[in-house]
Design an enzyme around this catalytic site. Structure first.
Site, PDB file in Angstrom:
ATOM      1  N   HIS A  58      63.412  47.004  12.160  1.00 15.20           N
ATOM      2  CA  HIS A  58      64.451  47.999  11.933  1.00 15.20           C
ATOM      3  C   HIS A  58      63.936  49.428  12.052  1.00 15.20           C
ATOM      4  CE1 HIS A  58      68.188  49.709  10.572  1.00 15.20           C
ATOM      5  NE2 HIS A  58      67.522  50.436   9.716  1.00 15.20           N
ATOM      6  N   ASP A 104      70.630  46.862   8.836  1.00 13.92           N
ATOM      7  CA  ASP A 104      71.701  47.796   8.478  1.00 13.92           C
ATOM      8  C   ASP A 104      73.061  47.251   8.900  1.00 13.92           C
ATOM      9  OD1 ASP A 104      69.772  49.391   7.367  1.00 13.92           O
ATOM     10  OD2 ASP A 104      70.356  51.206   8.418  1.00 13.92           O
ATOM     11  N   ASP A 114      76.986  48.915   4.292  1.00 10.20           N
ATOM     12  CA  ASP A 114      77.020  50.306   3.816  1.00 10.20           C
ATOM     13  C   ASP A 114      77.669  51.221   4.847  1.00 10.20           C
ATOM     14  OD1 ASP A 114      75.934  49.923   1.297  1.00 10.20           O
ATOM     15  OD2 ASP A 114      73.885  50.363   1.921  1.00 10.20           O
ATOM     16  N   ARG A 115      78.137  52.361   4.322  1.00  9.45           N
ATOM     17  CA  ARG A 115      78.799  53.395   5.128  1.00  9.45           C
ATOM     18  C   ARG A 115      80.188  52.942   5.592  1.00  9.45           C
ATOM     19  NH1 ARG A 115      76.618  58.545   4.642  1.00  9.45           N
ATOM     20  NH2 ARG A 115      74.387  58.548   5.017  1.00  9.45           N
ATOM     21  N   HIS A 119      67.903  52.098  13.276  1.00  3.57           N
ATOM     22  CA  HIS A 119      67.661  53.042  12.175  1.00  3.57           C
ATOM     23  C   HIS A 119      68.099  54.476  12.440  1.00  3.57           C
ATOM     24  CE1 HIS A 119      65.779  53.977   8.388  1.00  3.57           C
ATOM     25  NE2 HIS A 119      64.693  54.537   8.866  1.00  3.57           N
ATOM     26  N   ASP A 165      72.056  48.903  14.375  1.00  2.00           N
ATOM     27  CA  ASP A 165      72.873  49.077  13.172  1.00  2.00           C
ATOM     28  C   ASP A 165      74.350  48.830  13.478  1.00  2.00           C
ATOM     29  OD1 ASP A 165      70.390  50.446  12.965  1.00  2.00           O
ATOM     30  OD2 ASP A 165      71.153  51.682  11.338  1.00  2.00           O
ATOM     31  N   ASN A 172      66.778  49.011   6.077  1.00  4.02           N
ATOM     32  CA  ASN A 172      66.605  49.746   4.816  1.00  4.02           C
ATOM     33  C   ASN A 172      67.885  49.747   3.981  1.00  4.02           C
ATOM     34  OD1 ASN A 172      67.592  51.658   6.921  1.00  4.02           O
ATOM     35  ND2 ASN A 172      67.584  53.129   5.244  1.00  4.02           N
ATOM     36  N   HIS A 173      69.031  49.422   4.593  1.00  3.59           N
ATOM     37  CA  HIS A 173      70.271  49.342   3.821  1.00  3.59           C
ATOM     38  C   HIS A 173      70.552  47.928   3.304  1.00  3.59           C
ATOM     39  CE1 HIS A 173      72.317  53.272   3.798  1.00  3.59           C
ATOM     40  NE2 HIS A 173      71.490  53.516   4.809  1.00  3.59           N
ATOM     41  N   HIS A 192      76.526  48.734  10.349  1.00  5.79           N
ATOM     42  CA  HIS A 192      76.995  49.550   9.218  1.00  5.79           C
ATOM     43  C   HIS A 192      78.476  49.371   8.866  1.00  5.79           C
ATOM     44  CE1 HIS A 192      73.729  51.835   7.612  1.00  5.79           C
ATOM     45  NE2 HIS A 192      73.318  52.238   8.800  1.00  5.79           N
ATOM     46  N   ARG A 197      62.912  61.662   6.472  1.00  4.96           N
ATOM     47  CA  ARG A 197      63.802  60.965   5.539  1.00  4.96           C
ATOM     48  C   ARG A 197      63.281  61.002   4.107  1.00  4.96           C
ATOM     49  NH1 ARG A 197      67.230  57.271   8.495  1.00  4.96           N
ATOM     50  NH2 ARG A 197      66.568  57.078  10.653  1.00  4.96           N
TER      51      ARG A 197
END
Length: 495
Positions: free
Chosen positions: A350, A269, A272-273, A425, A240, A301-302, A242, A398
């Site tokens: 991922h 990923d 995001d964030r 992840h 990730d 997943n993002h 991010h 999750r």
């Protein structure tokens, strides 16, 4: 009631020693939480619950820690337990609403925020979150009403020639090739990285060129891609990132830019964030255009509309470019492969292998991935699954996918003729973790995740024998911009 017993709530009594011990553990949990050691806080709250299991505040506190750890399924379960013990506990409704929103369950979030407001009507943050949740419910209903079975894609409606590059634009410029097509050269990409480092954007025309050219390359790939690592070469796998663009630059400083002799695989990923998600995804897609066979990108997943709406990417694209570009990114994400097999030995995915549905590699290769992630099946599992220490399978903390044990990983990998799975992840303190007797490796490449976790980042280099070697690195300095700066205001606090 004896002198050694204290009343601690309606119909709840416990010994003074037990009450003192529970209070001490709760305070230790609170201290760890304030210091942003959320996993440690979760452990203290769990120990306190072992002593005082009927304390709704402890359940709500543990739910809050789970939210910060992105264990939204566990947060919902803990908040629900708190409400069983105290149906009028506003904070428990608040926590459950936060977790439901994070999973994209907006109607559930609306229900819980409304309940919390009835109990705490003067809380302005609750009202902001309720308004944002109601807005998302209306947006979903509107989009469903407009949806048409064969609706043309937004990408196909983009007319690049109508996007004029003004003479006043002073940033990097793409040059046309012999056919007249604008192309990203290595010089252009280097200039783009320098501009991004100075917090300057490239022109919208060039950004669209990169996205659409990369989308065309991705469309031609199967859902599971086989990659060879020739003798004498190595391939680098990153986890990730991010939106932490300046940490991506650190990876390139340490390990070199992607090239035909220095191939990379970024394991989902990307966005995001962090608040430089646009810069990261344009960088990775530009290198995909430059080196289609040597830059590999996995869907995380993002890379999904629901996540991008909540965690800042959609807001960032709209702020830096246009709503149309956000839709083009969304359609491009739907063409990202779900995984890669390195040298016939290593699955890179991922989340984790599709162990619950027991899908084979051949089934994944043929899978129709051009969609938003479903809530079950191989695509869901490959984006969301997590490893666990205990044998067997359990529902994932999750709230999506499953947690798989060492026996499950070994059995599935051996059935597919594989040696290990490399997945991302999850934040890891050292940037990576080798688990399940070497069958499962986690790699995470966003150091000091969200400017608060204090973790290292790491990447893996695989040689032709698929032997991994790890490199750790610390977070790079970056401009003063907080994580989730482009998320809806009420949700920027979900860190």
């Amino acid at each position: 009631m004896t002198a050694a017993t204290v009343l601690v709530g309606p119909e709840r009594t416990m010994s003074a020693d037990s009450q003192s011990r529970a209070d001490e553990l709760k305070q230790q949990g609170n201290t760890a939480f304030k210091e942003k050691h959320y996993a440690l806080a979760q452990q203290f709250y769990t120990k306190a619950l072992d002593v005082d299991p009927a304390n709704p505040q402890l359940w709500a506190n543990r739910a809050f820690a789970a939210i910060r750890l992105e264990e939204f399924g566990s947060a919902i379960a803990d908040a629900s337990k708190a409400l069983e013990l105290d149906p009028k506990y506003a904070k428990a409704f608040y926590r459950r609403g936060d977790a439901s929103y994070a999973l994209g369950h907006f109607k559930d979030a609306v229900r819980d925020f409304r309940a919390a407001i009835r109990l705490a009507p003067s809380d302005p943050d609750l009202r902001r979150k309720l308004a944002e949740s109601e807005k998302e419910v209306k947006r979903q209903a509107f989009e469903q009403a407009l949806a048409m079975p064969d609706e043309a894609s937004v990408s196909e409606q983009v007319v690049l020639e109508e996007i004029t590059v003004e003479d006043s634009y002073t940033g990097p410029r793409m040059e046309a090739d012999e056919s007249g097509q604008l192309r990203a050269t290595l010089d252009f990409v280097r200039a783009m990285l320098a501009a991004f480092k100075d917090e300057q954007l490239i022109h919208r025309r060039y950004a669209m060129e990169i996205i659409l050219q990369a989308q065309a390359i991705l469309k031609a790939l199967p859902s599971l891609v086989d990659v060879d690592i020739p003798q004498g070469t190595e391939l680098t796998v990153c986890g990730d990132t991010h939106g932490q663009f300046f940490d991506l630059l650190r990876i390139f400083d340490l390990n070199g830019l992607p090239s035909e002799t220095n191939p990379y695989l970024f394991n989902g990923d990307f966005v995001d964030r962090g608040s430089w998600s646009v810069e990261i995804i344009l960088t990775l897609l530009a290198f995909k255009c430059l080196y289609p066979a040597h830059m590999h990108l996995t869907r995380g997943n993002h890379e999904a509309k629901s996540m991008n709406t909540i965690y800042g990417f959609v807001g960032e694209v709209k702020a830096k470019y246009t709503a149309q570009m956000a839709d083009v990114f969304r359609e491009t994400f739907c063409w990202l492969p779900l995984g890669y097999v390195l040298g016939g030995k290593v699955l890179v995915v991922h989340g984790g292998p599709p162990v619950q549905c027991n899908a084979s590699l051949d089934q994944v290769r043929k899978y129709d991935r051009n969609r938003e992630p479903p809530e079950d099946g191989p695509m869901c599992e490959m984006l969301w699954n997590d490893p666990q220490d205990q044998p067997g399978m359990l529902p994932n903390k999750r709230g999506v996918g499953v947690a798989f044990g060492p026996d499950v990983a070994k059995r599935w990998l051996e059935s597919q003729g594989l040696q290990m799975v490399v997945r991302s992840h999850e934040v890891k303190e050292e940037g990576f973790e080798v688990a399940h007797d070497g069958y499962t490796i986690t790699i995470f490449s966003a150091p000091n995740y969200c400017d608060q976790m204090g973790n290292k980042g790491a990447f893996i280099r695989f040689d032709s024998d698929c032997t991994p070697s790890f490199t750790q690195f610390d977070a790079a300095p970056h401009p003063n911009k907080r994580p989730m700066a482009y998320a809806a205001g009420a949700w920027a606090s979900m860190l």
